[in-house]
Design a protein around this motif. Structure first.
Motif, mmCIF file in Angstrom:
data_model
loop_
_atom_site.group_PDB
_atom_site.id
_atom_site.type_symbol
_atom_site.label_atom_id
_atom_site.label_comp_id
_atom_site.label_asym_id
_atom_site.label_seq_id
_atom_site.Cartn_x
_atom_site.Cartn_y
_atom_site.Cartn_z
ATOM 1 N N HIS A 1 -17.548 55.572 28.554
ATOM 2 C CA HIS A 1 -16.616 56.089 29.546
ATOM 3 C C HIS A 1 -16.933 55.440 30.898
ATOM 4 N N THR B 1 -22.020 64.433 36.738
ATOM 5 C CA THR B 1 -22.520 63.521 35.712
ATOM 6 C C THR B 1 -21.889 63.750 34.336
ATOM 7 N N GLU C 1 -14.067 63.536 37.927
ATOM 8 C CA GLU C 1 -15.138 63.255 38.881
ATOM 9 C C GLU C 1 -14.551 62.798 40.215
ATOM 10 N N ASP D 1 -26.658 57.989 40.207
ATOM 11 C CA ASP D 1 -25.513 57.087 40.206
ATOM 12 C C ASP D 1 -25.191 56.630 41.631
#
Ligand SMILES: Nc1ncnc2c1ncn2[C@@H]1O[C@H](COP(=O)(O)OP(=O)(O)OP(=O)(O)O)[C@@H](O)[C@H]1O
Ligand SMILES: Nc1ncnc2c1ncn2[C@@H]1O[C@H](COP(=O)(O)OP(=O)(O)O)[C@@H](O)[C@H]1O
Ligand code: SF4
Ligand code: SF4
Ligand SMILES: [Mg+2]
Ligand SMILES: [Mg+2]
Lengths: 364, 322
Positions: free
Chosen positions: A222, B184, B191, B215
């Motif tokens: 993804h 996450t 998101e 991230d």
């Protein structure tokens, strides 16, 4: 043109959903999820193809079909020219499994904690009757560990999984695949649980193996930003179908399907001057369930460009731009990809909206 | 954006006293946070990000404890608070937190409304229609239908649940909200929408935000300042724009070069060989030296000091002025 290793034609997989007691009493028909709903793709020798899309869109099901962990409901799947949908003989299946291997997402649960690295890697050899003596098998295991750069092998061979880091565990999982010398690997989110640096190291390694081991990959993720580096082709899935596919740079730089355009607008990028800008994500609502696929274009309830025709007619694939780059949208090629960003005022109100093209985005 | 300093952390040190030795999970962390601003905290797994968050909330689990240093929230020193005071004066009201994996632990038998009302009742004695009205306002604020108030968690998607958790963390108007890997487990579309909400809310509510994730792409979207952690140290701290464009610490340089790019063709990704050290016995001198390409003699022996270079704090010998 390189040889085709995997070829899927109109591949379909339905799952029946278990009914509740009341549904049974009322004798309602069983519900079906159309997890993979008629897809076509080709994966060429020594190339990697990515499948991307939101969770539940059918990526993992495609991987399992190719691995023969699931049987297709209909359609054809050829691997190295053989139609594997018809494959049911136990012995032939075993030979097939040697040729195609799978790496799973979770490096913490895919290895049996009771086994040492040696045993984990010896198991597939024993199953397939490879290596006559333990010394022969040990040599193969050491070679596989070297191939995934767990060196010196002696240092790792007697460890249990809990004595390895996440990245090292995933290397052992890769070594377990490589030891059978497969042609083809399905990697289902192999790096998504790992830290950036370890992820980068593993992606480099997996890419090197294409040449050193003559490997072909089906890579499920993804995390779209990893595909440009690692893969050659990409297929974007939505509700069981591939809505757009083609060479990876073509699809990412010139997305034709509104769904791909929405996905790409959403991908975060390490550009810190977007702090007071909000990106418009051109997609409405949430993904419908696989039991209830909309008529016409299945993306139409969420598509900002939907017209009357989209509600009635299923779009066929078009190739309006680069060769081999196709999208299943009535208006493919007519909808330009622009990222709309809104500037926020000091108190969080939207002030002004500007549009950025892909070229402008790349320059930033 | 206000210029009010709402969080002032100085030399914060938190260790875990285990049978195998002392785990030096956080050493001498210092930073300030102003209203309407956010700090992004990044670093590999096990470098002390969550330990720092739990320290600020006074929720470090035994055998861990804050060893030294000071934490001032809106002027109030919190390291000396008793557990009872921390509960009544600090948590939820002054600092709230969205925990890693929180959306998976919403209680299935209670409605959204019931779960949201709890902190209002406990801290403000608010009940009934008044509480409902506030909850619904916050649901609206995170772009949800206020009617979700009456629904049960199993009827909601992951994105909806995560938004409810965020709304609940904002309810008591805390000065600081800590978010530990809040997106996450979510798909990119969800998101991105939540990130949009957070950017808007940060300005609208004028509170401070600490956003923790591994991230770095997500962090770029939300951070005014960036704290890069390695082996229990903050090795680089400063404005995010500067650090992304021109990372100074060798560790940060590698971390940023390891990010795969959507719109750039890259031949090879950079990475840092080896793994972060065990924090019971971290390397001498600079804790990064065994993995640092630029290490020199001094690095193995002397702990580097922090140097301020163009407005960025860097804990590395390379920036020593002689
Ligand atoms: N309860 C505990 N007892 C002993 N050591 C602990 C405990 N909790 C954390 N540690 C250790 O403290 C260090 C920092 O852990 P922490 O959870 O803060 O890392 P993190 O940066 O949040 O990592 P992640 O990205 O994996 O969440 C690690 O070495 C960890 O093993
Ligand atoms: N064994 C199964 N039984 C019933 N439904 C399933 C099963 N496996 C997957 N599905 C359903 O099929 C759809 C596609 O799932 P999956 O292939 O796992 O998606 P992805 O990997 O893209 O997240 C989803 O709606 C999922 O709930
Ligand atoms: S066919 Fe219509 S609804 Fe479907 S993606 Fe294209 S424009 Fe949107
Ligand atoms: S102090 Fe030395 S070892 Fe540490 S980061 Fe700087 S150069 Fe590298
Ligand atoms: Mg953590
Ligand atoms: Mg993500």
């Amino acid at each position: 043109m390189p040889r085709t290793i995997v070829k899927a034609r109109n591949l379909r997989k339905e799952f029946e959903i278990s009914q509740t007691f009341m549904q049974k009493v009322r004798r309602q028909p069983k519900m079906k999820v159309r997890a993979v709903d008629g897809i076509n793709f080709d994966i060429y020798e020594k190339r990697a193809m990515a499948f991307v899309g939101e969770s539940g869109c059918g990526k993992t099901t495609v991987g399992k079909l190719v691995m023969k962990l699931l049987d297709a409901t209909s359609g054809e799947l050829y691997v190295k020219g053989k139609n594997i949908t018809k494959l049911s003989d136990h012995r032939k299946l075993k030979t097939y499994r040697r040729m195609a291997q799978m790496i799973y997402q979770d490096p913490f649960s895919s290895l049996d904690p009771r086994f040492k690295v040696f045993d984990i890697l010896e198991e597939p050899l024993l199953i397939h009757g490879i290596g006559d003596t333990i010394a022969e098998r040990r040599a193969m295991i050491e070679k596989a560990l070297e191939d995934v750069r767990l060196t010196p092998p002696d240092e790792f061979i007697d460890r249990y999984p809990h004595m390895l880091s996440g990245g090292q565990r995933q290397r052992v999982a890769i070594a377990r695949c490589l030891i059978l010398n497969p042609d083809f690997i399905v990697a289902d989110e192999p790096v998504s649980m790992l830290d950036v640096s370890v992820r980068a190291e593993l992606l480099n390694l997996m890419k090197d193996l294409v040449d050193s081991q003559d490997l072909t990959y089906l890579y499920i993720t993804h995390d779209i930003s990893t595909t440009r580096f690692f893969t050659d082709y990409i297929g974007v899935m939505y509700l069981g179908i591939i809505v757009e596919q083609g060479p990876v740079a073509d699809v990412l730089d010139n997305p034709l399907h509104p769904y791909t355009q929405a996905l790409l607008s959403a991908v975060p990028e390490p550009e810190p001057d977007r702090l007071d800008r909000i990106k418009e994500i051109p997609i409405k609502g949430e993904i419908p369930s696989g039991t209830n696929v909309p008529d016409g274009c299945r993306f139409h309830p969420r598509c900002p460009h939907s017209k009357e025709i989209c509600k009635k007619k299923v779009p066929v694939e078009k190739e309006p731009a680069e060769k081999g780059h196709v999208a299943a949208c009535h208006f493919a090629g007519e909808i330009e990809f622009k990222l709309k960003v809104a500037k926020l005022s000091e108190d969080g109100k939207v002030e002004k909206v500007e549009e950025l093209t892909v070229d402008e985005l790349a320059e930033e | 954006m206000s210029e009010r300093t709402i969080l002032d952390v100085k030399d914060l040190t938190t260790h875990y006293f285990t049978s195998k030795g002392v785990v030096k999970a956080l050493d001498d962390a210092s930073f300030q946070l102003k209203g309407g601003q956010s700090i992004g905290v990044a670093g590999e797994s096990g470098c002390g990000k969550s330990t720092m968050a739990f320290s600020l909330l006074r929720m470090v689990q035994p055998p861990g404890r804050i060893v030294s240093g000071s934490i001032k929230v809106d002027g109030m020193e919190v390291t000396g608070l008793s557990e009872k005071e921390a509960r009544s004066k600090l948590r939820w009201q002054k600092i709230s937190m969205v925990f890693q994996g929180a959306m998976d632990i919403m209680t299935p038998v209670y409605t959204v409304g019931y779960q949201m009302r709890e902190p209002l009742k406990y801290h403000k004695g608010l009940k009934g229609d008044k509480a409902k009205e506030i909850c619904m306002r916050y649901l609206d604020m995170v772009d949800l239908d206020p009617e979700l108030y009456y629904r049960y968690p199993h009827e909601l998607s992951g994105g909806q649940k995560q938004r409810i958790i965020i709304a609940t963390a904002l309810l008591l108007e805390p000065d600081v909200v800590i978010l530990d890997e809040p997106t996450t487990a979510l798909d990119v579309v969800v998101e991105a929408r939540i990130m949009n909400d957070l950017k808007r809310l940060k300005k609208e509510l004028d509170n401070g935000m600490i956003f923790i994730t591994h991230d770095l792409s997500i962090l770029a979207e939300i951070s005014d300042n960036l704290a890069i952690m390695y082996a229990g140290w903050i090795v680089e701290f400063g404005p995010a724009t500067k650090i992304y464009k021109e990372p100074k610490h060798p560790y940060t340089q590698k971390l940023i070069a390891a990010i795969p790019r959507l719109r750039k063709d890259i031949d090879r990704l950079e990475y840092i060989p080896g793994a972060p050290p065990e924090l019971t016995n971290p390397p001498s001198g600079c804790r990064f030296h065994p993995r640092c390409e630029q290490a020199f003699d001094k690095c193995t022996e002397v702990e580097p000091e922090e140097h301020v270079v163009e407005g960025v704090r860097v804990k590395c010998h390379l920036y020593e002025e002689d």
